[in-house]
Design a protein around this motif. Structure first.
Motif, mmCIF file in Angstrom:
data_model
loop_
_atom_site.group_PDB
_atom_site.id
_atom_site.type_symbol
_atom_site.label_atom_id
_atom_site.label_comp_id
_atom_site.label_asym_id
_atom_site.label_seq_id
_atom_site.Cartn_x
_atom_site.Cartn_y
_atom_site.Cartn_z
ATOM 1 N N TYR A 1 6.068 1.265 -0.874
ATOM 2 C CA TYR A 1 6.115 -0.060 -0.249
ATOM 3 C C TYR A 1 7.433 -0.797 -0.517
ATOM 4 C CZ TYR A 1 1.221 0.694 0.797
ATOM 5 O OH TYR A 1 0.055 1.214 1.288
ATOM 6 N N CYS B 1 -0.079 1.071 8.158
ATOM 7 C CA CYS B 1 -0.216 0.359 6.879
ATOM 8 C C CYS B 1 0.670 -0.886 6.785
ATOM 9 C CB CYS B 1 0.013 1.284 5.691
ATOM 10 S SG CYS B 1 -1.138 0.858 4.347
ATOM 11 N N CYS C 1 -5.401 1.418 9.273
ATOM 12 C CA CYS C 1 -5.010 2.086 8.028
ATOM 13 C C CYS C 1 -5.828 1.470 6.888
ATOM 14 C CB CYS C 1 -3.490 1.990 7.846
ATOM 15 S SG CYS C 1 -2.826 3.287 6.768
ATOM 16 N N CYS C 2 -5.224 1.307 5.726
ATOM 17 C CA CYS C 2 -6.000 0.958 4.539
ATOM 18 C C CYS C 2 -6.882 -0.269 4.742
ATOM 19 C CB CYS C 2 -5.063 0.740 3.368
ATOM 20 S SG CYS C 2 -4.197 2.255 2.934
HETATM 21 ZN ZN ZN Z 1 -2.611 2.515 4.544
#
Ligand code: ZN
Length: 336
Positions: free
Chosen positions: A149, A246, A313-314
């Protein structure tokens, strides 16, 4: 037989102009009780609970996903080795991640053939088939130190370092029976370059997508420009789609517009729930999230700005995917 360069355009046109990607895998495994507090993250379940991975893939298929992504995101030969797992066993686990997704697809097709009078049992005859994408997470994901990230790998890491790191895993996944490789959550331009070079130099036989992540809606997380990153994807023949994953839903629209300026390839997006991940504490900060209903209200806008593959995504779930599939099918229906 569909040419591999047309894998995604063919899927999108057969599905009516858009296709649905699945939702978060690791966070969904966690929601079912898996403890992923481990450098291998979701790949830990390849050893401890493959049946749970298969179940989550199936949940996403039942929710309307056309593309499911394998549990290999953080499954690296180097990560397995650090756990004392032999090279052979590590390679088997990598292949297993794709096999589990293929098994889920078979079960889903089997159910479809029993439940539907117009399905003759031949998946190729399905109007809208299911693709299995083999996930490759970034070098930063392997480091498990938050750099997926930040995209900051330090001065000593070069394109060659990254190619050496990824090469063998990409080869194994390319020969695993998957339809394509999903390079996910790419944090910087250098890693995109490394992937593009591996695809060309190693004559990788299945196509791939490149998907970046962003924290500001303008650049990828490292600060490299999204246009530069998307241009790398555009210039590699083996890349059949490019996009963003994400990343908070609120940044997606602008990013898609920037990508569209540099490529005509299909654009994919699968945002996270909008919550932020605290890479140091290794937990999600829920207060920042986007409610499911708001997430889905973005779908039309994303599609209008040029995204043709949409998922989550997450921290998104089968419910998110069901809602996305519904929103897309309602929009594509003819208006009288
Ligand atoms: Zn993700």
């Amino acid at each position: 037989m569909v040419k591999s360069s047309e894998l995604i355009t063919d899927l999108v046109s057969r599905c009516g102009g858009y296709a649905v990607i699945d939702g978060g895998l690791a966070t969904e495994l966690e929601r079912h009780g898996a403890n992923l507090n481990d450098p291998l993250w979701s790949a830990k379940c390849l050893m401890t609970s493959p049946h749970l991975i298969r179940r989550v893939h199936l949940d996403y298929l039942e929710a309307g996903a056309n593309i499911i992504i394998s549990a290999s995101y953080q499954a690296t030969l180097q990560g397995f080795e650090a756990k004392g797992i032999s090279k052979e066993e590590a390679e088997t686990l990598l292949r297993r991640s794709v096999e589990i997704a293929l098994e889920a697809r078979d079960i889903y097709y089997d159910r479809a053939s029993k439940g539907s009078w117009d399905y003759n049992g031949d998946p190729k005859a399905l109007k809208c088939p299911i693709l299995v994408a083999a996930s490759v997470g970034s070098y930063g994901a392997y480091l498990a130190d938050g750099s997926e990230y930040s995209g900051i790998y330090g001065d000593t890491v070069t394109v060659e370092t990254l190619k050496d790191f990824h090469r063998r895993r990409v080869q194994i996944l390319a020969d695993s029976g998957a339809d394509l490789i999903a390079f996910e959550t790419i944090p910087n331009k250098m890693e995109a370059q490394a992937y593009a070079e591996i695809l060309e130099e190693d004559d990788i036989k299945i196509p791939a997508w490149l998907s970046f992540n962003s924290k500001d809606g303008i650049n990828v997380v490292s600060g490299d420009s999204i246009s530069d990153c998307a241009a790398i994807a555009d210039s590699c023949n083996r890349v059949v789609a490019v996009g963003i994953n994400c990343t908070s839903p609120r940044y997606i629209h602008g990013l898609v517009q920037s990508i569209r300026k540099v490529t005509n390839k299909p654009i994919l997006i699968y945002p996270n729930s909008g919550e932020t991940y605290d890479g140091v504490r290794k937990e999600w900060v829920p207060t920042t999230g986007v409610a499911e209903v708001d997430f889905v209200s973005y779908v039309g806008k994303w599609r209008d700005s040029g995204a043709s593959l949409i998922g989550g995504c997450c921290r998104t779930t089968p419910n998110t995917i069901r809602a996305i599939a519904k929103a897309l099918s309602e929009q594509s229906a003819p208006h009288f």
